[in-house]
Design a protein around this motif. Sequence first.
Motif, PDB file in Angstrom:
ATOM      1  N   VAL A 142       0.832  -1.209   0.000  1.00 37.89           N
ATOM      2  CA  VAL A 142       0.000   0.000   0.000  1.00 37.89           C
ATOM      3  C   VAL A 142       0.864   1.256   0.000  1.00 37.89           C
ATOM      4  O   VAL A 142       0.526   2.270  -0.613  1.00 37.89           O
ATOM      5  CB  VAL A 142      -0.940   0.003   1.227  1.00 37.89           C
ATOM      6  N   ALA A 143       2.009   1.186   0.688  1.00 38.16           N
ATOM      7  CA  ALA A 143       2.843   2.374   0.894  1.00 38.16           C
ATOM      8  C   ALA A 143       3.790   2.674  -0.263  1.00 38.16           C
ATOM      9  O   ALA A 143       4.336   3.775  -0.315  1.00 38.16           O
ATOM     10  CB  ALA A 143       3.653   2.202   2.176  1.00 38.16           C
ATOM     11  N   VAL A 144       3.992   1.719  -1.176  1.00 37.10           N
ATOM     12  CA  VAL A 144       4.969   1.911  -2.253  1.00 37.10           C
ATOM     13  C   VAL A 144       4.759   3.191  -3.057  1.00 37.10           C
ATOM     14  O   VAL A 144       5.723   3.913  -3.329  1.00 37.10           O
ATOM     15  CB  VAL A 144       5.006   0.674  -3.184  1.00 37.10           C
ATOM     16  N   PRO A 145       3.532   3.531  -3.475  1.00 38.64           N
ATOM     17  CA  PRO A 145       3.371   4.799  -4.213  1.00 38.64           C
ATOM     18  C   PRO A 145       3.883   6.002  -3.427  1.00 38.64           C
ATOM     19  O   PRO A 145       4.519   6.896  -4.007  1.00 38.64           O
ATOM     20  CB  PRO A 145       1.857   4.884  -4.431  1.00 38.64           C
ATOM     21  N   GLY A 146       3.631   6.015  -2.126  1.00 33.98           N
ATOM     22  CA  GLY A 146       4.126   7.097  -1.291  1.00 33.98           C
ATOM     23  C   GLY A 146       5.643   7.092  -1.204  1.00 33.98           C
ATOM     24  O   GLY A 146       6.286   8.144  -1.243  1.00 33.98           O
ATOM     25  N   PHE A 147       6.238   5.904  -1.106  1.00 32.90           N
ATOM     26  CA  PHE A 147       7.690   5.800  -1.056  1.00 32.90           C
ATOM     27  C   PHE A 147       8.330   6.347  -2.327  1.00 32.90           C
ATOM     28  O   PHE A 147       9.299   7.098  -2.281  1.00 32.90           O
ATOM     29  CB  PHE A 147       8.120   4.341  -0.859  1.00 32.90           C
ATOM     30  N   LEU A 208       6.835  -1.335 -10.154  1.00 33.54           N
ATOM     31  CA  LEU A 208       6.720  -1.991  -8.852  1.00 33.54           C
ATOM     32  C   LEU A 208       5.308  -1.853  -8.298  1.00 33.54           C
ATOM     33  O   LEU A 208       4.758  -2.809  -7.721  1.00 33.54           O
ATOM     34  CB  LEU A 208       7.728  -1.372  -7.885  1.00 33.54           C
ATOM     35  N   GLU A 209       4.699  -0.710  -8.480  1.00 35.92           N
ATOM     36  CA  GLU A 209       3.317  -0.504  -8.027  1.00 35.92           C
ATOM     37  C   GLU A 209       2.375  -1.484  -8.715  1.00 35.92           C
ATOM     38  O   GLU A 209       1.498  -2.075  -8.080  1.00 35.92           O
ATOM     39  CB  GLU A 209       2.872   0.920  -8.316  1.00 35.92           C
ATOM     40  N   ARG A 210       2.545  -1.658 -10.028  1.00 36.90           N
ATOM     41  CA  ARG A 210       1.673  -2.581 -10.772  1.00 36.90           C
ATOM     42  C   ARG A 210       1.878  -4.013 -10.307  1.00 36.90           C
ATOM     43  O   ARG A 210       0.912  -4.767 -10.158  1.00 36.90           O
ATOM     44  CB  ARG A 210       1.951  -2.466 -12.279  1.00 36.90           C
ATOM     45  N   ARG A 211       3.125  -4.400 -10.074  1.00 33.56           N
ATOM     46  CA  ARG A 211       3.402  -5.770  -9.627  1.00 33.56           C
ATOM     47  C   ARG A 211       2.792  -6.043  -8.255  1.00 33.56           C
ATOM     48  O   ARG A 211       2.176  -7.086  -8.030  1.00 33.56           O
ATOM     49  CB  ARG A 211       4.927  -6.000  -9.576  1.00 33.56           C
ATOM     50  N   LEU A 212       2.965  -5.106  -7.345  1.00 35.50           N
ATOM     51  CA  LEU A 212       2.436  -5.283  -5.999  1.00 35.50           C
ATOM     52  C   LEU A 212       0.913  -5.246  -5.981  1.00 35.50           C
ATOM     53  O   LEU A 212       0.270  -5.979  -5.236  1.00 35.50           O
ATOM     54  CB  LEU A 212       3.006  -4.218  -5.060  1.00 35.50           C
ATOM     55  N   ASP A 213       0.340  -4.393  -6.824  1.00 36.59           N
ATOM     56  CA  ASP A 213      -1.114  -4.320  -6.907  1.00 36.59           C
ATOM     57  C   ASP A 213      -1.687  -5.623  -7.463  1.00 36.59           C
ATOM     58  O   ASP A 213      -2.697  -6.140  -6.987  1.00 36.59           O
ATOM     59  CB  ASP A 213      -1.530  -3.144  -7.791  1.00 36.59           C
TER      60      ASP A 213
END
Length: 217
Positions: A142-147, A208-213
């Motif tokens: 959840v936090a990756v976009p913020g990071f 990375l956001e797409r992979r984690l999502d």
Amino acid sequence: MDWSFIGEHLPLYAEAAKITLTISFFGVIFSLIVGLISAQISLSKIPILSQLNSVYVELSRGTPLLIQLFLIYFGLTKVGLKMDAEAAAVVGLTFLGGSYMAEAFRAGFESVAAIQFESAQVLGLSKIQTLQHVILPQALSVAVPGFVANVIFLIKESSVVSGIALADLMYVTKDIIGMQYDTTEALFMLVIAYVIILVPISLIGSWLERRLDYARR
């Protein structure tokens, strides 16, 4: 556009880019550590620590980085703490970035359902194991976009370290403009340097956001 001038000064920008990347790298790493600790203190709601942490977050986010750098680099010498420009820059970026990373971590932790904590306790996991194997992986997704946004923000903010005479990209650009008045070429190289640094980070962050999502779904 004087391309021969650009070719002549490329080595200066390469060295300056190394300095920018070095202080940004360590600033981001230490910001993540400070942010994780700060988020844990905020969520623990321990009276005195939580209040001190809130003061840190508000002070960090509410004052310009340049002022923080002046206090660290010039002000601390008055109490016997002297550090070089690179160390001061890393400390300043960490102080600023830690509060932003803390908010990203906190948002990630709060997105994890309380039943996850309870289930981990029922299974006999310790608090450290619960954080490491259950909570943190879910919170990070959840936090990756913020990071990613904070990393880009900190790299761009590193441009103000020229104010303490650190020869980063901005310092070299201002030096060339001041001595040779080739404003167009100097600013062009500055923009290209930041594009080369920031665009790959943005693309990797989006991937990375797409992979984690996808993994979360």
